[in-house]
Motif scaffolding. Structure first.
Motif, mmCIF file in Angstrom:
data_model
loop_
_atom_site.group_PDB
_atom_site.id
_atom_site.type_symbol
_atom_site.label_atom_id
_atom_site.label_comp_id
_atom_site.label_asym_id
_atom_site.label_seq_id
_atom_site.Cartn_x
_atom_site.Cartn_y
_atom_site.Cartn_z
ATOM 1 N N CYS A 5 -41.873 58.822 57.643
ATOM 2 C CA CYS A 5 -42.056 58.382 56.255
ATOM 3 C C CYS A 5 -41.514 59.425 55.279
ATOM 4 C CB CYS A 5 -43.519 58.092 55.972
ATOM 5 S SG CYS A 5 -44.066 56.506 56.635
ATOM 6 N N LYS A 6 -41.692 60.692 55.591
ATOM 7 C CA LYS A 6 -41.163 61.760 54.747
ATOM 8 C C LYS A 6 -39.641 61.669 54.656
ATOM 9 C CE LYS A 6 -40.646 66.711 54.981
ATOM 10 N NZ LYS A 6 -40.988 67.902 55.715
ATOM 11 N N LEU A 7 -38.975 61.446 55.780
ATOM 12 C CA LEU A 7 -37.517 61.377 55.795
ATOM 13 C C LEU A 7 -36.996 60.106 55.118
ATOM 14 C CD1 LEU A 7 -36.778 62.827 59.323
ATOM 15 C CD2 LEU A 7 -36.474 63.945 57.108
ATOM 16 N N ILE A 8 -37.720 59.008 55.255
ATOM 17 C CA ILE A 8 -37.335 57.774 54.556
ATOM 18 C C ILE A 8 -37.375 58.018 53.050
ATOM 19 C CG2 ILE A 8 -38.054 55.418 54.003
ATOM 20 C CD1 ILE A 8 -38.967 55.193 56.961
ATOM 21 N N ASP A 9 -38.427 58.669 52.565
ATOM 22 C CA ASP A 9 -38.551 58.961 51.139
ATOM 23 C C ASP A 9 -37.431 59.899 50.689
ATOM 24 O OD1 ASP A 9 -40.340 58.786 48.650
ATOM 25 O OD2 ASP A 9 -40.086 60.950 48.924
ATOM 26 N N LEU A 10 -37.131 60.916 51.473
ATOM 27 C CA LEU A 10 -36.049 61.836 51.130
ATOM 28 C C LEU A 10 -34.719 61.088 51.028
ATOM 29 C CD1 LEU A 10 -35.021 64.721 50.652
ATOM 30 C CD2 LEU A 10 -34.790 64.938 53.138
ATOM 31 N N GLY A 11 -34.476 60.180 51.964
ATOM 32 C CA GLY A 11 -33.263 59.374 51.923
ATOM 33 C C GLY A 11 -33.202 58.498 50.686
ATOM 34 N N ASP A 12 -34.344 57.968 50.256
ATOM 35 C CA ASP A 12 -34.381 57.156 49.034
ATOM 36 C C ASP A 12 -33.989 57.984 47.814
ATOM 37 O OD1 ASP A 12 -35.091 54.880 50.408
ATOM 38 O OD2 ASP A 12 -37.223 55.004 49.896
ATOM 39 N N TRP A 13 -34.440 59.239 47.748
ATOM 40 C CA TRP A 13 -34.059 60.108 46.629
ATOM 41 C C TRP A 13 -32.573 60.445 46.713
ATOM 42 C CZ3 TRP A 13 -36.648 61.102 42.331
ATOM 43 C CH2 TRP A 13 -38.033 60.901 42.316
ATOM 44 N N ALA A 14 -32.089 60.750 47.920
ATOM 45 C CA ALA A 14 -30.684 61.146 48.089
ATOM 46 C C ALA A 14 -29.736 60.001 47.738
ATOM 47 C CB ALA A 14 -30.444 61.625 49.513
ATOM 48 N N SER A 15 -30.139 58.772 48.021
ATOM 49 C CA SER A 15 -29.287 57.624 47.717
ATOM 50 C C SER A 15 -29.544 57.065 46.315
ATOM 51 C CB SER A 15 -29.497 56.529 48.761
ATOM 52 O OG SER A 15 -30.803 56.020 48.671
ATOM 53 N N GLU A 16 -30.372 57.762 45.563
ATOM 54 C CA GLU A 16 -30.707 57.419 44.174
ATOM 55 C C GLU A 16 -31.442 56.093 44.035
ATOM 56 O OE1 GLU A 16 -27.242 57.980 41.750
ATOM 57 O OE2 GLU A 16 -27.220 60.135 42.125
ATOM 58 N N ARG A 17 -32.179 55.681 45.081
ATOM 59 C CA ARG A 17 -33.073 54.528 44.936
ATOM 60 C C ARG A 17 -34.310 54.923 44.134
ATOM 61 N NH1 ARG A 17 -31.074 52.709 50.363
ATOM 62 N NH2 ARG A 17 -32.217 54.461 51.209
ATOM 63 N N HIS A 18 -34.649 56.209 44.154
ATOM 64 C CA HIS A 18 -35.698 56.762 43.292
ATOM 65 C C HIS A 18 -34.998 57.592 42.227
ATOM 66 C CE1 HIS A 18 -38.853 55.569 45.979
ATOM 67 N NE2 HIS A 18 -38.596 56.475 46.888
ATOM 68 N N ALA A 19 -35.550 57.620 41.041
ATOM 69 C CA ALA A 19 -34.992 58.442 39.972
ATOM 70 C C ALA A 19 -36.090 58.743 38.958
ATOM 71 C CB ALA A 19 -33.838 57.737 39.287
ATOM 72 N N ILE A 20 -35.982 59.869 38.311
ATOM 73 C CA ILE A 20 -36.903 60.235 37.247
ATOM 74 C C ILE A 20 -36.273 59.768 35.940
ATOM 75 C CG2 ILE A 20 -37.995 62.146 36.034
ATOM 76 C CD1 ILE A 20 -37.974 63.636 38.741
ATOM 77 N N PRO A 21 -37.000 58.972 35.142
ATOM 78 C CA PRO A 21 -36.420 58.451 33.907
ATOM 79 C C PRO A 21 -36.036 59.569 32.941
ATOM 80 C CG PRO A 21 -38.616 57.533 34.287
ATOM 81 C CD PRO A 21 -38.368 58.549 35.345
ATOM 82 N N GLY A 22 -34.967 59.353 32.247
ATOM 83 C CA GLY A 22 -34.518 60.307 31.243
ATOM 84 C C GLY A 22 -33.202 59.856 30.655
ATOM 85 N N GLU A 23 -32.760 60.591 29.685
ATOM 86 C CA GLU A 23 -31.490 60.283 29.044
ATOM 87 C C GLU A 23 -30.351 60.595 30.002
ATOM 88 O OE1 GLU A 23 -31.054 58.897 25.999
ATOM 89 O OE2 GLU A 23 -33.228 58.697 26.002
#
Length: 65
Positions: free
Chosen positions: A35-53
Motif C-alpha cells: 500500500c505504501k508503494l502504491i501511494d508513492l506511485g500515485d504521487w509520482a504519476s501525479e494522481r495525487h497533488a497538493i492544490p496551489g497556484e
C-alpha cells in the motif's frame, strides 16, 4: 491491561482502508509495504497533488544566480 500500558491504536490504511496497527508498524500509516508503494506511485504519476497556484518551471532557473 496494566495501568501503564497504552491501548493498541488501530486506523484505516489510507490506501485500502483495511484496519492497520499504528504501533510497531514499519509502514504506518499504511498497512503494508504494498500500500505504501502504491501511494508513492500515485504521487509520482501525479494522481495525487497538493492544490496551489500553477508555477512556470522556468521560474526555478531565475533564482539560481
Amino acid at each position: 491491561m496494566a495501568d501503564n500500558e497504552q491501548p493498541t491504536r488501530i486506523y484505516p490504511c489510507p490506501q485500502c482502508r483495511k484496519p492497520s496497527r499504528w504501533d510497531d508498524n514499519p509502514w504506518r500509516p499504511f498497512c503494508s509495504e504494498r500500500c505504501k508503494l502504491i501511494d508513492l506511485g500515485d504521487w509520482a504519476s501525479e494522481r495525487h497533488a497538493i492544490p496551489g497556484e500553477p508555477t512556470d518551471p522556468m521560474d526555478d532557473f531565475d533564482n539560481l544566480s
